[in-house]
Enzyme design. Sequence first.
Site: not given
Length: 197
Positions: A121, A150, A168, A174, A188
Amino acid sequence: MAEERSVAAASIAGQIRRFARAHSFRELVTVWVEEWVGALFRPLPDVPGFALRWLLYRLLFARLDGFCFIYPGARLMHTYGIRAGKNFHMHGGAFIDARGGLTIGSHVLIGPNAVIVTSRHHWTDPSLPIVLQGHLPEPVTIGDDVWIGANAVVTAGVTIATGTVVGAGAVVTEDTAPYSIVGGVPARPIGERPRPR
């Protein structure tokens, strides 16, 4: 009270006009079909459900190579923006909004309740509510042999490299490295997969 309703109605009408101007006729028809026909096919179980969803998305995707396994309860929006390779699996509860463009490689697994978005947005104009500022498309690319676990979230503008495993609940903000395992919020690197020889 009547004035507030009038302002709200004008706001909704403006949003509909902007949406219609921003999309081609084919894209508008695709959005309509995926909502109405998708609602009929989305809950169907077993082989007939997989077959009907494959037929539907073969028509609606920009490209779909081979058979795909879209499980009951998976939800896709703006499918005109999806280019997918072969053997694509998307589990129940997963959600994709491809308005900004989504390229999916071959042999990709998307786990239950995972979310992939390809736009953000606009929010920089303080004189307008965010809901009235529109979307900024940012394509997402997912390489071959990727598993998105998941409840993971892939944000707009990200490239998930070939061989990546997204843990999960991770939130990917990034680009990832090939054959990496990423986890956490924000995601990460937490490990590596063996590479093919």
